[in-house]
Design a protein around this motif. Sequence first.
Motif, mmCIF file in Angstrom:
data_model
loop_
_atom_site.group_PDB
_atom_site.id
_atom_site.type_symbol
_atom_site.label_atom_id
_atom_site.label_comp_id
_atom_site.label_asym_id
_atom_site.label_seq_id
_atom_site.Cartn_x
_atom_site.Cartn_y
_atom_site.Cartn_z
ATOM 1 N N GLY A 26 3.808 -81.003 28.792
ATOM 2 C CA GLY A 26 4.307 -79.939 27.688
ATOM 3 C C GLY A 26 5.219 -79.158 28.152
ATOM 4 O O GLY A 26 6.179 -79.043 27.268
ATOM 5 N N GLN A 27 5.572 -78.910 29.430
ATOM 6 C CA GLN A 27 6.854 -78.326 29.713
ATOM 7 C C GLN A 27 7.911 -79.107 29.617
ATOM 8 O O GLN A 27 9.142 -78.576 29.181
ATOM 9 N N GLU A 62 3.369 -87.876 27.774
ATOM 10 C CA GLU A 62 1.970 -87.346 27.848
ATOM 11 C C GLU A 62 1.138 -88.669 27.720
ATOM 12 O O GLU A 62 0.205 -88.685 28.525
ATOM 13 N N LEU A 86 -1.342 -82.556 31.628
ATOM 14 C CA LEU A 86 -0.805 -82.213 30.127
ATOM 15 C C LEU A 86 0.109 -81.128 30.192
ATOM 16 O O LEU A 86 0.877 -80.862 29.461
ATOM 17 N N GLN A 87 -0.117 -80.142 31.377
ATOM 18 C CA GLN A 87 0.623 -79.230 31.531
ATOM 19 C C GLN A 87 2.136 -79.545 31.931
ATOM 20 O O GLN A 87 3.043 -78.766 31.405
ATOM 21 N N LEU A 88 2.240 -80.363 32.651
ATOM 22 C CA LEU A 88 3.499 -80.658 32.946
ATOM 23 C C LEU A 88 4.132 -81.720 31.900
ATOM 24 O O LEU A 88 5.571 -81.325 31.679
ATOM 25 N N THR A 129 -5.632 -81.657 33.044
ATOM 26 C CA THR A 129 -4.988 -80.639 32.658
ATOM 27 C C THR A 129 -3.599 -80.490 33.346
ATOM 28 O O THR A 129 -2.683 -79.841 32.466
ATOM 29 N N ILE A 130 -3.590 -80.779 34.721
ATOM 30 C CA ILE A 130 -2.434 -80.691 35.242
ATOM 31 C C ILE A 130 -1.180 -81.696 34.492
ATOM 32 O O ILE A 130 -0.183 -81.079 34.338
ATOM 33 N N GLU A 147 -9.403 -82.029 35.736
ATOM 34 C CA GLU A 147 -8.418 -80.959 36.345
ATOM 35 C C GLU A 147 -7.226 -81.867 36.516
ATOM 36 O O GLU A 147 -6.081 -81.341 36.264
ATOM 37 N N VAL A 150 1.074 -75.172 40.498
ATOM 38 C CA VAL A 150 0.048 -75.992 39.411
ATOM 39 C C VAL A 150 -1.292 -75.938 40.052
ATOM 40 O O VAL A 150 -2.228 -75.907 39.114
ATOM 41 N N ARG A 205 9.355 -80.607 38.347
ATOM 42 C CA ARG A 205 7.762 -80.216 38.503
ATOM 43 C C ARG A 205 6.924 -81.395 37.980
ATOM 44 O O ARG A 205 5.826 -81.829 38.639
#
Length: 314
Positions: free
Chosen positions: A30-31, A149, A26-28, A23-24, A20, A211, A57
């Motif tokens: 990517g943004q 990343e 990778l999301q950040l 995932t957070i 988890e 998030v 973020r």
Amino acid sequence: MEICVMTSISQASHAPRPSEARTILLQLSGQVRHAREAFFASATPETVHALRGALRRAADGVWLLQAVLPAPDVAWLRRELRWQARRLGKVRDLDVLSERLVAKHPYTGEFRPADLLIASARTRRDATVEMAKAELLSARAATLADGLEHVLLRALEAGEGRLPFDTVIANWLSQADAAIRVGEKQVMALGRRGRHKLRGHVRTLRYNCEVCSRGSPAETQYIAAVIALQTALGEMNDDAVCAGLRKNLTHCGDLDKVPGLQPSLHRIHRRELKRAWRALDALALPDFAQAQPSEPPGSSPALVSAAQALASEP
């Protein structure tokens, strides 16, 4: 600003869930990557705002996960991500001024005070954008931007297993929520610096709630209230920023006649701030972590120190 520090946490009985946290991160990252590409393709007000927000973020997400990341990595990542976000601050301020003016009095290119001020702001913006681009393409910025990343995931691998993931989330959000519960009188009495500092705490809480949210009605309502408070604080900050900018820009004419900069805006925004504060104050922090049943609480000096640092940040 004072903070209510919790001296104990619940030690969750289940294993950490690094997937988890991964995932957070990778999301950040990517943004940030997508927002950076969009900004360099076209530095519009929207792409400037998006990149600045993505960098903030990411920095706030690192702070959220500070208990499962190595401390030196947390400090370095936050410092560098926030440094990059600040490169866009002056551009954003000029965009806000232009947006306020154009909303009240569309630009026509005539020799009116508002048109002259808008033209001056746009000229200054063009130069400021070029400076921001140069800084964001510098070796300092590129070192992190090109491998954000990878850097985040390596940091997670180095720090995995220090605390259960749900414990990290629940306690960080609880402490961050406590940090903004300063009371209506204090909120309304805050000066510009105090409001700016509170807004930073509110923004960080908002980003990390978003998030972590699973979309429950309670979470959605709470986040909406936090956003409303952030917006109200931001409008009051923009009042002061716009007033300062108009004095520093080259212009002609009577600025007292320029729409969009009236003193009455400040009174309107104070009323909005009061409503936003009362709406949030009526809500309790939802259980974003949705942790499993826990054992009796134990001491956590690391999280106490983290909460104290949150309260003392500029």
